[in-house]
Design a protein around this motif. Structure first.
Motif, PDB file in Angstrom:
ATOM      1  N   SER A   1     -53.445   4.560 -20.481  1.00  0.00           N
ATOM      2  CA  SER A   1     -52.888   4.099 -19.450  1.00  0.00           C
ATOM      3  C   SER A   1     -53.641   4.307 -18.162  1.00  0.00           C
ATOM      4  CB  SER A   1     -51.684   4.871 -19.360  1.00  0.00           C
ATOM      5  OG  SER A   1     -52.044   6.277 -18.943  1.00  0.00           O
TER       6      SER A   1
ATOM      7  N   THR B   1     -56.672  -0.381 -16.955  1.00  0.00           N
ATOM      8  CA  THR B   1     -55.456  -0.991 -15.973  1.00  0.00           C
ATOM      9  C   THR B   1     -55.813  -2.171 -15.451  1.00  0.00           C
ATOM     10  OG1 THR B   1     -56.206   0.514 -14.303  1.00  0.00           O
ATOM     11  CG2 THR B   1     -54.418   1.197 -15.580  1.00  0.00           C
TER      12      THR B   1
ATOM     13  N   TRP C   1     -49.445   0.677 -18.005  1.00  0.00           N
ATOM     14  CA  TRP C   1     -50.425   0.983 -17.027  1.00  0.00           C
ATOM     15  C   TRP C   1     -50.146   2.273 -16.083  1.00  0.00           C
ATOM     16  CZ3 TRP C   1     -52.583  -4.216 -14.872  1.00  0.00           C
ATOM     17  CH2 TRP C   1     -53.144  -5.024 -15.967  1.00  0.00           C
TER      18      TRP C   1
ATOM     19  N   VAL D   1     -50.513   2.807 -12.446  1.00  0.00           N
ATOM     20  CA  VAL D   1     -51.083   1.845 -11.560  1.00  0.00           C
ATOM     21  C   VAL D   1     -51.091   2.737  -9.989  1.00  0.00           C
ATOM     22  CG1 VAL D   1     -51.282  -0.325 -10.152  1.00  0.00           C
ATOM     23  CG2 VAL D   1     -50.758  -0.304 -12.762  1.00  0.00           C
TER      24      VAL D   1
END
Length: 503
Positions: free
Chosen positions: A385, A389, A409, A411
């Motif tokens: 994760s 990304t 992800w 982010v």
């Protein structure tokens, strides 16, 4: 060999009778360099190396020598029984000695830390290098790391099975990668996938969604032009350099023209819309014909570093593109997990005890302890994760079927910080570290920015500490502080309850 100190050490040893002693001031390479390995074995295993006192030339004890140069005072008894080596390391602006101190400080037994030959063998089984461990607490932390870890260079079925390479030399191979602007002058243009294509580019103003535009049409990076696959004449690829990456970031900087000034410079890139903008390009055919290169996703790290930088281990995963020698390449099992581990405070701290020079090569890395791979299931999802990304890593997400892969992800800055703090705490937990151990690793990271901006105050801090990392942020917003809080929470609640509250 320009390192003549090895000749003087060997000649001095040969001149001794049994029971005789030598005492010499030599460069720090005696306890760290690969080329000094046989001398270390001679002194540690077949003699009695009793004292190692190393200091940095910050106070210009030697006026004509650079301030960062490290000097080692060694004392060896020929034919003596191997035992414990007394070590002392006086490093950095705050602890380096004045010239007048040395005469009394070197023979002062109370200042030394005793490290057994067995410990040195355990910490550096391949190289015999002596770590710059400065306190009893640090020695205990290192012992825990090796008691509960597996070596990065372990080739067994339980290990990482790493293949280490460097690809293209920035000087000797420079003919293979002209500057980007030379390619662009010939009509090469960046496409949406990070390649530079030459061919029949045409203006385009239609849909950018690949499902809503003509089949076989590739768009330019800015979406203002397109080219059909069959009309591509040639392909050039970005050449990766160390400045292009950062921790867990495959595209941290772009080589751009500076507005209002002559020339180009590396400019940091943030956010999701990352586009590779390298300094050099290489023909795709040249890359495909080259030997000893990895043409699939690979773990890379900056091979030039320092134990006094804000961070020393800086690595990430990139896709199959050529790399200059400022980036070393690791092909490994569980590459995304290893890539995230390498950016953790614990492994970074461990490598800082091992680094003496500025070259972070395989000789330095192979004896680094990492968490046992049996713990990988709890760490791998977090690692993916944080590291994968971008759509460039779509193939790495192929096994994920139960939910949309982009939802995995991390982010936003907040989610990345949360995930990294959890990962940091789990890494420390699997090494068997205590709260005090981890607090020692990130010591000094809670000082306010105004204090760290004071040069006189900063010179008193641990030269190898992480206090430089995110020093402009308020302490409560720094990864080191939040990771320490997460680790406290983990130890208070227990592993499963800690993980349950964080999904």
């Amino acid at each position: 060999d320009l390192n003549t100190y090895k000749m003087f050490l060997e000649a001095s040893y040969a001149l001794l009778r049994e029971g005789g002693r030598l005492g010499l001031l030599v460069p720090s390479g005696i306890y760290s360099d690969k080329g000094s390995g046989q001398l270390r074995y001679l002194f540690l295993q077949e003699s009695r190396w009793s004292h190692l006192y190393a200091f940095q030339n910050e106070r210009f004890v030697f006026a004509a020598v650079h301030h960062s140069f490290k000097v080692a005072a060694v004392q060896v008894e020929k034919g003596g029984q191997p035992g414990k080596l007394r070590t002392r390391f006086r490093l950095g602006p705050g602890d380096s000695p004045e010239a007048h101190e040395l005469e009394s400080d070197i023979p002062n037994e109370s200042g030394y830390l005793q490290v057994s030959v067995e410990d040195i063998e355990e910490f550096s089984p391949h190289s015999g290098a002596i770590l710059e461990i400065r306190t009893p607490r640090d020695l205990e932390i290192v012992k825990k790391l090796y008691a509960n870890g597996i070596l990065l260079g372990d080739k067994s079925s339980d290990g990482w099975n790493i293949r280490y390479t460097t690809e293209f030399h920035m000087t000797n191979d420079s003919k293979f990668f002209p500057p980007r602007w030379k390619w662009e002058e010939q009509g090469y243009r960046p496409d949406e996938y990070g390649h530079w294509l030459k061919g029949n580019w045409q203006a385009y103003s239609g849909q950018r969604n690949i499902l809503k535009r003509p089949r076989g049409l590739i768009l330019a990076a800015d979406g203002t032009a397109g080219i059909r696959v069959e009309e591509i004449e040639d392909v050039a690829l970005p050449l990766y350099q160390g400045g292009m990456i950062n921790q867990l970031d495959f595209c941290a900087s772009a080589y751009r023209k500076v507005e209002g000034k002559r020339g180009f410079k590396w400019v940091p890139i943030s956010g999701e819309n990352k586009q590779l903008e390298p300094r050099y390009l290489m023909g795709r055919k040249t890359y495909m014909d080259a030997e000893n290169v990895t043409r699939s996703s690979k773990l890379v790290f900056r091979s030039i570093s320092n134990s006094t930088n804000s961070r020393s281990l800086i690595g990430t995963l990139i896709d199959g593109l050529p790399c200059g020698n400022s980036l070393a390449v690791l092909a490994a099992n569980h590459a995304s997990l290893l890539g995230t581990l390498m950016n953790s405070f614990v492994l970074d701290w461990a490598i800082r005890q091992r680094m003496v020079g500025q070259n972070l090569n395989w000789f330095v890395l192979e004896d680094l302890s990492t968490p046992q791979l049996r713990n990988q299931s709890l760490l791998s999802d977090l690692a993916n994760s944080l590291l994968l990304t971008h759509v460039r890593f779509a193939s790495e997400w192929r096994p994920v079927k139960e939910k949309a892969w982009k939802t995995c992800w991390a982010v936003t800055p907040h989610e990345r910080m949360r995930s990294r703090a959890i990962f940091e705490s789990l890494t420390a937990f699997f090494f068997g570290l205590s709260n005090d151990d981890f607090a020692g690793i990130v010591a000094g990271c809670d000082h306010p920015p105004q204090l760290l901006a004071n040069t006189k105050y900063a010179r008193q801090l641990d030269t190898k500490g992480f206090w430089r990392f995110e020093k402009l942020e308020m302490p409560e917003l720094r990864l080191a502080v939040l990771s320490r809080l997460a680790f406290l929470d983990l130890n208070e609640k227990g592993l499963h309850e800690f993980l349950d509250q964080n999904d």
